[in-house]
Scaffold this motif. Structure first.
Motif, PDB file in Angstrom:
ATOM      1  N   CYS A   1      38.115  36.257  43.026  1.00 56.38           N
ATOM      2  CA  CYS A   1      39.020  37.215  42.407  1.00 56.38           C
ATOM      3  C   CYS A   1      39.274  36.825  40.953  1.00 56.38           C
ATOM      4  O   CYS A   1      38.853  35.758  40.494  1.00 56.38           O
ATOM      5  CB  CYS A   1      40.330  37.301  43.177  1.00 56.38           C
ATOM      6  N   ARG A   2      39.980  37.679  40.233  1.00 54.24           N
ATOM      7  CA  ARG A   2      40.221  37.422  38.811  1.00 54.24           C
ATOM      8  C   ARG A   2      41.113  36.207  38.594  1.00 54.24           C
ATOM      9  O   ARG A   2      40.977  35.510  37.588  1.00 54.24           O
ATOM     10  CB  ARG A   2      40.832  38.655  38.156  1.00 54.24           C
ATOM     11  N   ASN A   3      42.019  35.903  39.518  1.00 51.97           N
ATOM     12  CA  ASN A   3      42.860  34.711  39.379  1.00 51.97           C
ATOM     13  C   ASN A   3      42.033  33.441  39.497  1.00 51.97           C
ATOM     14  O   ASN A   3      42.270  32.455  38.789  1.00 51.97           O
ATOM     15  CB  ASN A   3      43.967  34.733  40.425  1.00 51.97           C
ATOM     16  N   THR A   4      41.043  33.465  40.399  1.00 50.50           N
ATOM     17  CA  THR A   4      40.159  32.304  40.518  1.00 50.50           C
ATOM     18  C   THR A   4      39.321  32.136  39.251  1.00 50.50           C
ATOM     19  O   THR A   4      39.118  31.005  38.774  1.00 50.50           O
ATOM     20  CB  THR A   4      39.245  32.477  41.737  1.00 50.50           C
TER      21      THR A   4
ATOM     22  N   LYS B   1      40.157  33.039  36.267  1.00 45.17           N
ATOM     23  CA  LYS B   1      41.063  32.536  35.238  1.00 45.17           C
ATOM     24  C   LYS B   1      41.279  31.039  35.410  1.00 45.17           C
ATOM     25  O   LYS B   1      41.260  30.276  34.429  1.00 45.17           O
ATOM     26  CB  LYS B   1      42.390  33.275  35.315  1.00 45.17           C
TER      27      LYS B   1
END
Length: 617
Positions: free
Chosen positions: A144-147, A149
């Motif tokens: 996901c985008r949090n990972t 980041k």
């Protein structure tokens, strides 16, 4: 194929029973018959080598494509392999083996791609991208985008550790450039860049911080922010200079930083060389001040470019005019940016190139009202030639991959001489413009010319001779300004003599100490003799000091200045010169390493705000 050998006659012959024999087989048979005839091969010799397997189908032009299909299915030479594997099986070293998928390598490469191509973190969640990854390998994780980041931040921390290690290992002091920008959403950002020369005498430029700067953007707030960043990196006691533009808040910031760093005893020469004004910005101010005298001509040129670029119809009409006057349409028109005078020069340069096209457009288009007159074209040509020199100066000052401090003085001195010559011009508007530019020039000349004059002295192509020549032109012979530069030069060298004792002397003393101690360990019976020998050498040292009291030994700086200059026309790598002479001038080379790393422009910090020509959003 059948092959029968007939030996009933003196000459042995072969009979071929199959009409499908290939050319290679026929050639082999002919060679075998010739060898038997010459007696080189006995008659009992076996038949020629077994022919390669081939299909029984022969392609005939008039028999359709069915035989070609049957030949394709039975051909022994055709390799039925996967096309991708065939592409990989080449002589360039590519292997056809399947590499083991490693998730951490994939995530690291993905982080590099996000940073390199300025991709959003949400890129990893695009459905199309995930389908491609799953097609290539089933083991690719759907992150996901949090990972993404978090992976980018991990990479940032690793690179930060590398830069910290480079700063700790760097033997030189560190010069800084900083700049503050406000985005279109009124958010403030501060960029802090370090410039230093590493152990291999290579100029390094590293962006230390690119961080948000909350309001207010006052000089005190800037000083506190920069000092906190320096303490975070642990380099607050190793700063040599800070290069900023001419904003009033930066002046207050520099004063505050000077006082804070002075308390830590971190500056050289009692803060005299800490503040460096951006030379490119000052050149901009000087030229802008002079261009006010020809605002009318510049405005007409600017409006002409805007008119042509105003619509597609006007562009096509202008291109037709360009073709009619036989000019190259690939050069293009450049538009002016009011805050950048060099864009004004580029605009004038392009307008002058298409001068005849604009004249033709004025005759063919009644709506075009801003074409300069013949007198105005003459003024634009004269000012264009004059501005080309300042444009070259700005371009040379804006470099960040080579030392620029030694370039300042010769180029700026040449500009001052050119301005002085323009004061004698017969054109009133050129003379008036030169007077205004010199007025602005004198305001900044004395602020920071001392340290940059010292930088050109450390260039073996110029040394002290060029400073004496330049100051005699500007101030006359034996001026106080020249004496001030010489005093500062020797003052900073004396300070470096105290800070950095000669490495060669230290190493020699260490070697002598090691030799003496090893001799004492190897043979204790010689200790008395060694002591007498050392006493004798000590007596020799005292004798030499008494003998040398009659004259003063020359320092490294004096020896360097006494040596002949290198030819000025040589394209010299000044860092390589000092790297090669660091044994002869250990302390002077250490001083040169710090001074030559001074950036005279804030372009290094400004470039962080305009990657690829983008505006900070």
């Amino acid at each position: 194929m059948g092959l029968r050998m007939d030996t009933s006659q003196s000459n042995s012959t072969y009979t071929i029973n199959d009409s499908s024999v290939g050319d290679d087989d026929v050639n082999d048979i002919i060679e075998l018959e010739e060898e038997i005839e010459k007696g080189l091969r006995p008659v009992e010799q076996k038949a020629p080598r077994q022919r390669k397997l081939t299909s029984q189908y022969v392609a005939v032009r008039n028999s359709g494509t069915g035989n070609l299909r049957r030949h394709y299915e039975t051909c022994a030479k055709f390799k039925k392999r996967d096309p991708v594997q065939m592409m990989l099986d080449r002589s360039d070293g590519l292997s056809t083996r399947v590499l083991k998928f490693e998730a951490h390598v994939f995530c690291e490469l993905l982080s590099y791609a996000i940073i390199m191509h300025d991709l959003p973190f949400q890129f990893v969640e695009y459905e199309g991208i995930r389908r491609i990854w799953n097609y290539l390998c089933d083991e690719v994780p759907n992150i996901c985008r949090n990972t993404a980041k978090a992976d980018v931040l991990k990479m940032h921390n690793r690179e930060k550790i590398k830069i910290r290690s480079m700063l700790e290992e760097a033997p030189s002091r560190i010069c800084l450039t900083t700049n503050l920008w406000t985005s279109i959403t009124t958010d403030g950002y501060l960029c802090l860049t370090a410039h230093f020369i590493d152990k291999g005498w290579n100029l390094q430029k590293k962006v230390l911080n690119f961080c948000e700067m909350p309001t207010p953007h006052t000089g005190v707030a800037l000083a506190e922010k920069i000092l906190s960043l320096l303490c975070e990196w642990g380099i607050e006691k190793r700063i040599f200079s800070l290069t900023v533009d001419n904003a009033s808040s930066n002046d207050v910031c520099v004063v505050m930083l000077k006082s804070q760093l002075r308390l830590r005893n971190a500056l050289v020469c009692d803060r005299d060389f800490f503040h460096i004004r951006c030379c490119a910005h000052i050149i901009n101010l000087i030229v802008q001040y002079g261009l006010k005298e020809i605002e009318k001509e510049i405005e007409k040129a600017c409006e002409s470019v805007k008119y042509v670029k105003g619509s597609q119809v006007r562009k096509r009409k202008f291109l037709e005019c360009v073709k009619q006057v036989s000019l190259d349409d690939k050069k293009g028109l450049r538009q002016d940016v009011p805050t950048r005078w060099n864009s004004t020069f580029l605009m004038l340069d392009s307008v002058l190139y298409y001068k005849n096209a604009f004249r033709h457009l004025h005759l063919s288009d009644s709506n075009y009202k801003n074409c300069p007159s013949e007198e105005e074209w003459g003024k634009i040509e004269k000012i264009g030639k004059f501005l080309s020199m300042f444009y070259e100066i700005t371009c040379s000052f804006s470099g960040s991959k080579y030392p620029t401090s030694n370039l300042y003085f010769p180029k700026v001195f040449a500009a001052k001489v050119a301005l002085d010559q323009l004061l004698c011009s017969e054109d009133v508007y050129i003379k008036t413009m030169a007077q205004k530019m010199i007025e602005k020039f004198e305001k900044y000349w004395s602020d920071f010319c001392t340290i940059l004059a010292i930088a050109v002295i450390l260039d073996p192509r110029y040394k002290m001779a060029f400073i004496e020549f330049a100051y005699s032109k500007v101030y006359g012979q034996n001026s106080e300004e020249l004496k001030h530069v010489r005093d500062k030069l020797f003052s900073i060298f004396d300070e470096y003599n105290l800070i950095t004792p000669s490495s060669s002397t230290t190493s020699i003393l260490t070697q002598m100490s090691d030799v003496g101690s090893s001799a004492g360990r190897n043979d204790n019976s010689q200790s008395t003799l060694n002591q007498r020998t050392m006493d004798m050498f000590k007596e020799f040292d005292d004798f030499d000091n008494m003998d040398c009291s009659a004259y003063v030994r020359k320092s490294e700086l004096e020896l360097y200045l006494d040596e002949p200059r290198i030819d000025r026309k040589i394209d010299l790598d000044i860092l390589s010169f000092w790297k090669g002479n660091r044994i002869r001038y250990p302390n002077l080379s250490f001083m040169a390493r710090d001074i030559l790393s001074i950036p005279i422009s804030t372009v290094a910090s400004e470039s962080a705000f305009s990657v690829g020509g983008r505006v900070l959003d």
